[in-house]
Structures are given as C-alpha cells and as structure tokens.
Design a protein around this motif. Structure first.
Motif, PDB file in Angstrom:
ATOM      1  N   CYS A  74     -71.234  43.351 129.157  1.00  0.00           N
ATOM      2  CA  CYS A  74     -70.047  42.544 128.907  1.00  0.00           C
ATOM      3  C   CYS A  74     -70.459  41.137 128.492  1.00  0.00           C
ATOM      4  O   CYS A  74     -70.538  40.243 129.322  1.00  0.00           O
ATOM      5  CB  CYS A  74     -69.176  42.503 130.154  1.00  0.00           C
ATOM      6  SG  CYS A  74     -67.624  41.651 129.894  1.00  0.00           S
ATOM      7  N   PRO A  75     -70.769  40.959 127.199  1.00  0.00           N
ATOM      8  CA  PRO A  75     -71.129  39.614 126.759  1.00  0.00           C
ATOM      9  C   PRO A  75     -69.918  38.696 126.835  1.00  0.00           C
ATOM     10  O   PRO A  75     -68.792  39.154 126.738  1.00  0.00           O
ATOM     11  CB  PRO A  75     -71.580  39.825 125.310  1.00  0.00           C
ATOM     12  CG  PRO A  75     -70.959  41.089 124.879  1.00  0.00           C
ATOM     13  CD  PRO A  75     -70.746  41.927 126.095  1.00  0.00           C
ATOM     14  N   LEU A  76     -70.171  37.418 127.042  1.00  0.00           N
ATOM     15  CA  LEU A  76     -69.070  36.461 127.049  1.00  0.00           C
ATOM     16  C   LEU A  76     -68.673  36.162 125.603  1.00  0.00           C
ATOM     17  O   LEU A  76     -69.492  36.308 124.694  1.00  0.00           O
ATOM     18  CB  LEU A  76     -69.499  35.182 127.768  1.00  0.00           C
ATOM     19  CG  LEU A  76     -69.930  35.391 129.217  1.00  0.00           C
ATOM     20  CD1 LEU A  76     -70.354  34.080 129.853  1.00  0.00           C
ATOM     21  CD2 LEU A  76     -68.810  36.013 130.023  1.00  0.00           C
ATOM     22  N   ARG A 130     -71.183  48.794 131.647  1.00  0.00           N
ATOM     23  CA  ARG A 130     -71.085  48.513 130.220  1.00  0.00           C
ATOM     24  C   ARG A 130     -71.427  47.052 130.036  1.00  0.00           C
ATOM     25  O   ARG A 130     -70.933  46.213 130.772  1.00  0.00           O
ATOM     26  CB  ARG A 130     -69.650  48.768 129.729  1.00  0.00           C
ATOM     27  CG  ARG A 130     -69.384  50.239 129.501  1.00  0.00           C
ATOM     28  CD  ARG A 130     -68.191  50.449 128.602  1.00  0.00           C
ATOM     29  NE  ARG A 130     -67.111  49.511 128.923  1.00  0.00           N
ATOM     30  CZ  ARG A 130     -66.388  48.913 127.980  1.00  0.00           C
ATOM     31  NH1 ARG A 130     -66.650  49.124 126.720  1.00  0.00           N
ATOM     32  NH2 ARG A 130     -65.414  48.095 128.327  1.00  0.00           N
TER      33      ARG A 130
END
Ligand code: ATP
Ligand code: MG
Lengths: 278, 282
Positions: free
Chosen positions: A122-124, A120
């Motif tokens: 997972c942007p910061l 999936r």
C-alpha cells in the motif's frame, strides 16, 4: 529461463545492496513476549489465552488456517488493532520486558518500533522519494540532504535503488507490485524499527519477487527481529527459525522451526502440515 | 409479447424525447446568448469600466463586474476551503463513524445546503448593518464563502469517506499521528477536492442574491477590501431592467462572459484533477 533470470536478479541485488551500511539500532534487536492475550471484537472472541515468546534476530513464522487470527495477532503487536471500532484487548505484551499495553505508554512510539508490511503493498499517494521521506520525517530526520541520504540508503537496502534511481519523483503507484512491496519495506525500515512485522508480505508477488523479499529478510535478520505470517509452507521451511502454529484463535504449538515443522508434537499441527485441512 | 414490445417502444421514445429536450434547452440558451450577446461583445466591453453614458448605451465596458466577480469568487473559494478542509478532516479522522457529533455536523451541511442564497444575503446584510459596515468586497467574499461552504464540505466529505482503510493502517503503522495523516489523506483525495472547488466556484460566481446587499455595486474596480465591488450577475440584472435595447444587449454580453468564465474554470479544474490523479493510489 526463470532460473537464470532469478539468479541474475539476485546477483544484481547482492551488488546493489551494501547491507553492512545499515546501521543497526545500537541495542540488540528486540524480543517480544506475549502473556495471556485475549482479543474480542464486539461480542466475538478472536484470540484466546495467547502465550508466545518471540526471539530476537530470528525469523518467526506464524502459520495456521485462514481466519485463525494471525493478522489480528500481528496487529496487536504494533497496537494497530485498537483503531478498530469495538476491539477489546487484555493481557500483556512485553517488548524488551516492557509492557506496551501499560497505561502511559505512547502508542506512536510503539508503532515506530515496529514496521508493518501488509499483504497487499500500500504505497502512499506520493512519489517514490516522498514515500520514504515521509517515514524519515516522522522519525525526526530534518533537512533535504539528510533525508535524501536516508532515502537512498533504504532503497539500496531493499535492492530497489537501481530500478528506481531515475524515477524517484514519479508516483509510487506506477511501480510494479513487487517493487511497491519493497518500497513499503524500505518505508517501514526508514522509521528505524526494531521489529519487522510482515503479514503475508509475498502473497501478492510472483515467485521471483517473493524470493527477493525472502532473501532480504534473511539478511535483515542480522539487525532486526522479524515476524511473518505466511500461507506458504515451503516459504516457512525456507526461512523460518521459529514457528508459531495457530488454530481458531489459540496458539497450538510454538518452537524452533526444526521441531515444529519437521517433528510436530500436536495432532492438529501434524494434520495442518500434511495438508489434511487448510 | 406484443405488449412488452410496445412498452419498450414507448420507453425508448420517452428517453429519446427527454434527452432531446435537455439538449434542446441547452442549445437554445447558448443560441440566445450568442445571438444577442455576441454583437454587443467587444474588446471595449471586457477591457474598460463603464463610462459616463454607459447605462444609456454609450461608451464603456464591464471590466468592473468581471474583476469584481473573479475577486469575490477567488476570495470566497479560499475562505471556504480554509473552513471546510479542517471540518472534513476532523469528521473523518478524529470522529467515529457512529459519532453523534459527526451526525449533527453532517446534518447541518444538508440544512445549510437547502438555505436559499437570498437568505445568506439577508443574514450577511443584517450582520453588516449591526457592525456598521458598508457593502464591500470583503463582505461579499465572506457571505459567498458561507453560501458555497456546504457544497464544498459535502463533496469533500464524500471523497474523504472513501479513503482506503489499508492506507490508513499503513500510515498509522509508520507511527504517524492523526494530524500527520491529514497530509496523506489530502494527497489521496486531491482530485476530489478539485471537483469540490469546481462545484462551488460555479455557484460562487453565478449568484446574484448573496452579493446584492453585501458587495454592492460600483462602476470602478475596487482597490481596497473595504470598497464595494460590482459582479457579473448584478450587471446582468441591472442592465436587463433597462428600457434601452443596447443596454439590454449588453446584459446578454455579460451573461456570455459569465458562461465563458465558468466553462474555462471547469476545463482548468478537470486538468488539475487529472494532474493529481496520478499520485492517487487506487
Ligand atoms: N473487524 C472485525 N469484526 C469482527 N470479526 C473480525 C474482524 N476482523 C477479523 N475478525 C475475525 O477474526 C478472525 C481472525 O481474523 P484474522 O484476519 O486475524 O485471520 P487470519 O488468520 O489473518 O486469516 P487469513 O489467513 O485469511 O488472513 C476471523 O474469524 C475474522 O472473521
Ligand atoms: Mg490475515
């Protein structure tokens, strides 16, 4: 309808991504050799006697039923697994001939040489721009100008530039899932790795977005070594050069895609490919 | 069947009654504050310091206590943040979940949380006497920051523990050190930190016992960190003990001001939390 929009997306992609701009790491892309790898978590044995050889400038697909240890194997490549409490790893992992599990090797350096793309996206928790700039800065790029140039460069490389150029400073969590996945890829590329590790990177995406990522991988192959886990056999057929089939923590069969996918030697591989189990 | 219905009815009445009681008490407090405080509240009250006959009901205002309280609150919050952010990051990023040290530190938060504020005040007073210091703005800030530290640290620890594993792995995969990961964690838990601050400033500005001996009381606005500082809770305390009715009314005015400040702060921090929520990845 879908076909036309797909081609228009791909077309836009072609125009917007001048990939020849991508400066490859000066050396050839890396090779990875795994020798006698064993992984335990607590008392449980997860990977047993794994021997594989991953060629450079190729897309290697790891396939196998759920729970067979694909993600675990990928996480041993960039030494992420050892952050898991109770994990024990033995064996050798040679990156360009050098054992990355040897004592005295900097874990941080190993991780920078690989870009991991998770299942999936997972942007910061920061803006689109900051997401990529974060990686650039880790890699030692200093100065607004230089960072900005890299951000634009990698956004173009992943075909995201046209879609986000007007909202570089909006939170990354507002992008669509497919865009987020490409952002994560851009972020991973921005630390200038030699190997791209993708763990079912397209499983959360719609067919069009996954085609975009696949297409991207096919082109990135010129500069990087790519290893991807996939559950979609048709995807493996489309893009794999090299295939590793795993079952219950062991590597059952490994070889060029044409052999493993079309003329499997092992009975388990045949059964898996014909869909007798999943 | 009948019994069940009766049971339901009784519970319903109990629940409604309890809710009404809570609301009623709240309304009564607000009513009392407004009834006695509002007539005494004037422009003079919030813009001037006490004059000569202030404590006899004559001219002057509470500016000294308002400014003193705000200064101590701000100073204590900053000091406490400077202490709790490193501690919480250390607990969550550097120590294992099973670590004994982490267990002991968390236990000490709980113990510190249970210590009454007069004990912090007495402790601070003792240290200051030992060092030969007078009650001062700095002393008040330090002791109040100790008072709110466990509240802040615990609230922050709770949100930091929910930092997603995937995000941790994504950050590490980029080759970030634990220290570089702190920035990512802070961004993710920013709304939680804002809430933690709110919880603690409410406590910081309202406490009388901690500042009684450590910050002292004065009719002027402190101009240097070494001078004593007045605070609103003490202004309420001193004026309420006066026999003069006008002065007592002013205590309610001070209470009203204090309540309004807390209210404004809570609205502000909600706004702040909302502003930073947008970066958060869920
Ligand atoms: N932290 C852990 N503790 C104990 N066992 C674990 C842990 N993580 C993974 N495992 C076990 O290791 C085995 C391999 O897990 P892994 O995630 O590598 O499988 P996978 O091939 O990626 O499966 P999928 O296709 O479902 O993603 C599984 O049996 C799993 O239960
Ligand atoms: Mg997996």
């Amino acid at each position: 309808m879908i076909a036309t929009s797909l081609s228009s997306v791909l077309l836009r992609e072609e125009v917007s991504a001048p990939l020849e701009l991508l400066h490859a790491p000066n050396m050839d892309a890396a090779t990875l050799k795994v020798r006698n790898l064993n992984v335990h978590i607590g008392e449980q044995s997860i990977l047993r006697d794994v021997h594989v050889h991953i060629p450079s400038h190729k897309i290697t697909c790891i396939i196998g039923p759920s729970g067979c240890g694909k993600s675990t194997l990928l996480k041993t490549f960039n030494r992420l697994l050892e952050t898991q409490p109770g994990a024990r790893i033995t064996g050798e992992l040679l990156l360009n001939g050098e054992n990355i599990y040897r004592e005295g090797v900097e874990v941080i350096d190993v991780r920078k040489r690989m870009g991991l793309l998770s299942q999936r996206p997972c942007p910061l928790p920061m803006s689109v721009y900051e997401n990529i700039a974060f990686g650039c800065r880790l890699h030692g790029t200093r100065g607004r100008r230089k960072v900005m140039r890299k951000v634009v460069h990698y956004l173009q490389a992943t075909g995201l530039w046209d879609e986000v150029r007007d909202r570089l400073h909006t939170p990354a969590s507002r992008l669509s899932i497919g865009q987020q996945q490409r952002l994560c890829l851009a972020r991973g590329l921005a630390v200038e790795p030699e190997i791209i590790l993708a763990d079912e990177a397209t499983s959360a995406l719609d067919p069009i977005s996954s085609r975009i990522i696949e297409d991207l991988f096919l082109r990135l192959r010129q500069q990087y070594t790519i290893i991807m886990v996939t559950h979609t056999l048709s995807q493996a057929v489309r893009i794999a050069d090299h295939v590793i089939f795993m079952y219950l923590g062991r590597v059952v069969e490994e070889g060029p895609a044409s052999e493993v996918l079309h003329h499997p030697k092992h009975k388990l591989t045949q059964e898996y490919l014909s869909g007798s189990f999943s | 069947m009948r019994l069940k219905l009766l049971e339901q009815k009784i519970f319903r009445i109990l629940m409604i009654g309890a809710s009404c009681l809570v609301l009623g008490v709240l309304l009564m407090i607000v009513y009392a504050l407004l009834r006695r405080g509002l007539p005494a509240l004037s422009w003079e009250m919030i813009t001037t310091v006490p004059g000569g006959g202030f404590y006899l009901g004559k001219e002057g205002g509470l500016l000294n206590a308002i400014v003193g309280s705000l200064m101590i609150m701000a100073g204590a919050t900053i000091l406490s943040l400077a202490l709790s952010v490193p501690v919480v990051m250390f607990l969550n990023l550097y120590l294992d979940k099973t670590s004994r040290l982490a267990y002991l530190v968390r236990l000490s938060f709980d113990v510190l949380l249970g210590v009454p504020s007069i004990v912090y005040g007495a402790f601070g007073f003792m240290v200051m006497v030992f060092l030969g210091l007078r009650a001062s703005l700095t002393g008040g800030m330090i002791v109040v920051s100790l008072l709110i530290f466990p509240i802040m640290a615990r609230a922050m620890d709770e949100v930091a523990a929910m930092f997603p594993k995937e995000m941790k792995e994504a950050t590490l995969s980029l080759g970030a050190t634990k220290f570089e990961m702190v920035r990512v964690v802070l961004r993710q838990i920013a709304p939680g930190i804002a809430t933690a601050c709110l919880l603690s400033v409410g406590r910081a500005i309202g406490d009388a016992a901690a500042v009684l001996f450590t910050a002292g009381y004065t009719d002027s606005i402190p101009t240097s960190p070494g001078q004593p500082a007045a605070t609103l809770p003490l202004a309420i305390f001193f004026q309420l003990s006066s026999p003069v009715p006008q002065v007592q009314d002013r205590a309610y005015a001070a209470a009203l001001i204090l309540t309004i400040i807390v209210l404004v702060l809570s609205v502000l921090s909600r706004w702040f939390a909302h502003k930073y929520q947008k970066n958060k990845v869920s």
